[in-house]
Each structure stands twice: as C-alpha cells, then as structure tokens.
Design a protein around this motif. Sequence first.
Motif, short mmCIF file in Angstrom:
data_model
loop_
_atom_site.label_atom_id
_atom_site.label_comp_id
_atom_site.label_asym_id
_atom_site.label_seq_id
_atom_site.Cartn_x
_atom_site.Cartn_y
_atom_site.Cartn_z
N ARG A 212 29.34 -69.89 -5.60
CA ARG A 212 30.51 -70.75 -5.79
C ARG A 212 31.77 -69.97 -6.18
NH1 ARG A 212 29.54 -76.22 -5.77
NH2 ARG A 212 27.35 -76.78 -5.51
N ASN A 213 31.69 -68.66 -6.23
CA ASN A 213 32.89 -67.85 -6.39
C ASN A 213 33.67 -67.74 -5.08
OD1 ASN A 213 32.69 -66.98 -9.20
ND2 ASN A 213 30.86 -65.87 -8.53
N TYR A 214 33.06 -68.25 -4.00
CA TYR A 214 33.68 -68.17 -2.68
C TYR A 214 33.76 -69.56 -2.06
CZ TYR A 214 33.14 -63.21 -3.20
OH TYR A 214 33.25 -61.94 -3.69
N PHE A 215 34.80 -69.80 -1.28
CA PHE A 215 34.90 -71.05 -0.55
C PHE A 215 33.88 -71.07 0.58
CE2 PHE A 215 39.18 -70.66 -2.41
CZ PHE A 215 39.27 -71.90 -3.02
N SER A 216 33.34 -72.24 0.86
CA SER A 216 32.35 -72.39 1.92
C SER A 216 32.54 -73.72 2.62
CB SER A 216 30.92 -72.32 1.33
OG SER A 216 29.97 -72.81 2.25
N GLN A 217 32.84 -73.69 3.89
CA GLN A 217 32.97 -74.93 4.66
C GLN A 217 31.62 -75.65 4.71
OE1 GLN A 217 34.42 -74.46 8.66
NE2 GLN A 217 33.93 -76.55 9.22
N PHE A 218 30.56 -74.89 4.92
CA PHE A 218 29.22 -75.46 5.01
C PHE A 218 28.86 -76.21 3.74
CE2 PHE A 218 24.55 -75.20 5.67
CZ PHE A 218 24.49 -75.56 7.01
N ARG A 219 29.10 -75.57 2.59
CA ARG A 219 28.78 -76.21 1.31
C ARG A 219 29.70 -77.41 1.05
NH1 ARG A 219 29.85 -72.17 -2.01
NH2 ARG A 219 31.82 -73.01 -2.74
N SER A 220 30.97 -77.26 1.36
CA SER A 220 31.92 -78.35 1.13
C SER A 220 31.55 -79.59 1.93
CB SER A 220 33.34 -77.91 1.49
OG SER A 220 33.78 -76.88 0.63
N ASP A 221 31.13 -79.40 3.18
CA ASP A 221 30.74 -80.53 4.02
C ASP A 221 29.50 -81.23 3.46
OD1 ASP A 221 32.83 -80.05 5.74
OD2 ASP A 221 31.62 -78.97 7.21
N ARG A 222 28.60 -80.45 2.88
CA ARG A 222 27.34 -81.02 2.41
C ARG A 222 27.45 -81.72 1.06
NH1 ARG A 222 21.73 -77.90 3.93
NH2 ARG A 222 21.79 -78.41 6.15
N VAL A 223 28.25 -81.17 0.17
CA VAL A 223 28.31 -81.73 -1.19
C VAL A 223 29.65 -82.39 -1.48
CG1 VAL A 223 26.64 -80.02 -2.01
CG2 VAL A 223 29.08 -79.58 -2.29
N ASN A 224 30.51 -82.46 -0.45
CA ASN A 224 31.78 -83.17 -0.55
C ASN A 224 32.70 -82.58 -1.64
OD1 ASN A 224 33.54 -85.15 0.41
ND2 ASN A 224 32.98 -86.58 -1.22
N GLU A 225 32.74 -81.24 -1.71
CA GLU A 225 33.68 -80.60 -2.62
C GLU A 225 34.94 -80.22 -1.86
OE1 GLU A 225 31.62 -77.15 -4.10
OE2 GLU A 225 32.37 -75.87 -2.49
N PRO A 226 36.04 -79.97 -2.55
CA PRO A 226 37.30 -79.65 -1.87
C PRO A 226 37.17 -78.42 -0.97
CG PRO A 226 37.71 -80.14 -4.17
CD PRO A 226 36.23 -80.06 -4.02
N GLN A 227 37.78 -78.52 0.21
CA GLN A 227 37.77 -77.40 1.15
C GLN A 227 38.76 -76.33 0.71
OE1 GLN A 227 36.02 -76.67 3.84
NE2 GLN A 227 35.15 -78.57 4.64
N GLY A 228 38.50 -75.11 1.14
CA GLY A 228 39.40 -74.00 0.90
C GLY A 228 38.93 -72.81 1.71
N ARG A 229 39.71 -71.76 1.75
CA ARG A 229 39.32 -70.54 2.44
C ARG A 229 39.69 -69.34 1.58
NH1 ARG A 229 37.21 -74.03 4.64
NH2 ARG A 229 37.17 -74.58 6.87
N PHE A 230 38.88 -68.28 1.67
CA PHE A 230 39.22 -67.03 0.97
C PHE A 230 39.71 -66.02 2.00
CE2 PHE A 230 34.68 -66.64 1.99
CZ PHE A 230 34.56 -65.34 2.46
N ALA A 231 40.36 -64.99 1.50
CA ALA A 231 41.00 -64.00 2.39
C ALA A 231 40.29 -62.66 2.33
CB ALA A 231 42.46 -63.82 1.99
N THR A 232 40.21 -62.04 3.48
CA THR A 232 39.86 -60.62 3.58
C THR A 232 41.12 -59.90 4.05
OG1 THR A 232 37.53 -61.00 4.07
CG2 THR A 232 38.46 -58.89 4.77
#
Length: 237
Positions: A212-232
């Motif tokens: 959970r230190n990283y944003f995850s679309q997969f996790r957000s879709d499954r548990v309905n948490e806010p979407q976000g993206r991290f940068a490389t």
Amino acid sequence: MTRLIYVTSTVADGNMSLKWGEKSEVLQNRSRFLEKNGIKIEDCVFTSLVHDKDVVIVKKANKGKIVEADGFIVTEKEIAIFMLTGDCLPVVYFDQDKSILGVAHLGWRGVDKGLAGEMVKNLIDLGVDSNVVHVWIGPGVRKETYLKYGEGIPRFWKEISLGNKHNWEKFSKIVGEELSLDLVGFVKHQLCEMGVEEENIEVNKIDTVTDRNYFSQFRSDRVNEPQGRFATVVMMV
C-alpha cells in the motif's frame, strides 16, 4: 563518467496523475518529489502511454512536453523521463559506457507486442551491446496477484497475438478458477532472447497490488479505494 538517476515515488509523495487528481495538487506533488531528488521539473519529458510497442528517441526539444509512446530512449544528459504506472511494469535500460538510457511501460499488451525486446533492438541500433546493458524491472503487479477470472479469461486468450499463445502458456497458469499472468517472467524471457545477460536484470520485489506504499489500479478496482499513479523518473547526469 555518466551517472544514472532513477527514482520512484510512493503514496507518501502523493498522486502523480492528472487523470486522478486536482491539477494544482498533482503539480505540487510532482514538484516536491522532483525537487527532493535533485531533478528540475523543466528538465522533464512527460509520457502519455498508449499500450503499444512504439519506441521514440527523446531530445532536449521535448523537455516540458508530453510524448506519446510506451518506449523512450535518451542519448543526452539532463533529460528526465517522467512515466506513470499503477501496476504495469516500469522497465529501465542503461548502458553506462555508451551513455544511453531507456525506459518502457509494460502491461500485458506491451508484453504481448514484444516491447521489452523492441527496446533492446532500438538500443542495438544505437550501438549498444545487448550483453552489457543493465535492466531494472520496477515495482508492479506480480504473478501471485495478477489474476484474471470469469469472462476475463476467455477475453484475454482472444485478445493476445495468435502467434504468442504458446509463450503466454509458459508464463501463465490456472490457479483455482483464476488465470495467473507472470509479466516479469515473460519480460525477462524477451530480454534474454535479445542477448541481455540474466545477471544484468534486476527485479524489484515490490508487488504494487499488495504494497500500500504504491498506487495500484488493480487493488483500487477491487477494494474501491481512491485511484492514483506513482512516477518512475530516470535521467543521465
């Protein structure tokens, strides 16, 4: 000697995607993150990802602009590639002696189209020896958590390239009623086929779905948490 700056943001740095946040907040997040890592925002080239296999060579004229592709190569110093992910693999390529840097966005579509190997082909065309290039596979979804189920399974087999089916069969397996996809394994396979030495490939152990230190679309879709993206962000200095 050319030095590589390679940094990855976390949830603590804030959402880096304009798609999933207010513009002012996202720009502040980006500025703070870049500043703490010694990177000027005006040196950044921002990426717009299209899930294909196009590779572009980024120039100083692209600084401050958005470049549309999934593979990016830099042959000049002080150009930072700013790429967003949220489960797909950020893959970094570097030849220190030739001062050539690359970064690719690899979801299953990019993997299916062979982008990992296409990056190496482009580097070879620029004079890089594939057996000396170093590759880092960054935080992303892992085979333990990249699971397709229900209608997603036949849809996946229908959408992949027909000639790639035998390879996907090597890097996937049925787990109960779900299909597990091993993107990391398939990417490593493509790299090694192009002559990259396995010992020169480093795989980050972070699974974005479970960490959970990283944003995850997969996790957000499954548990309905806010979407976000991290940068490389990568840059030669």
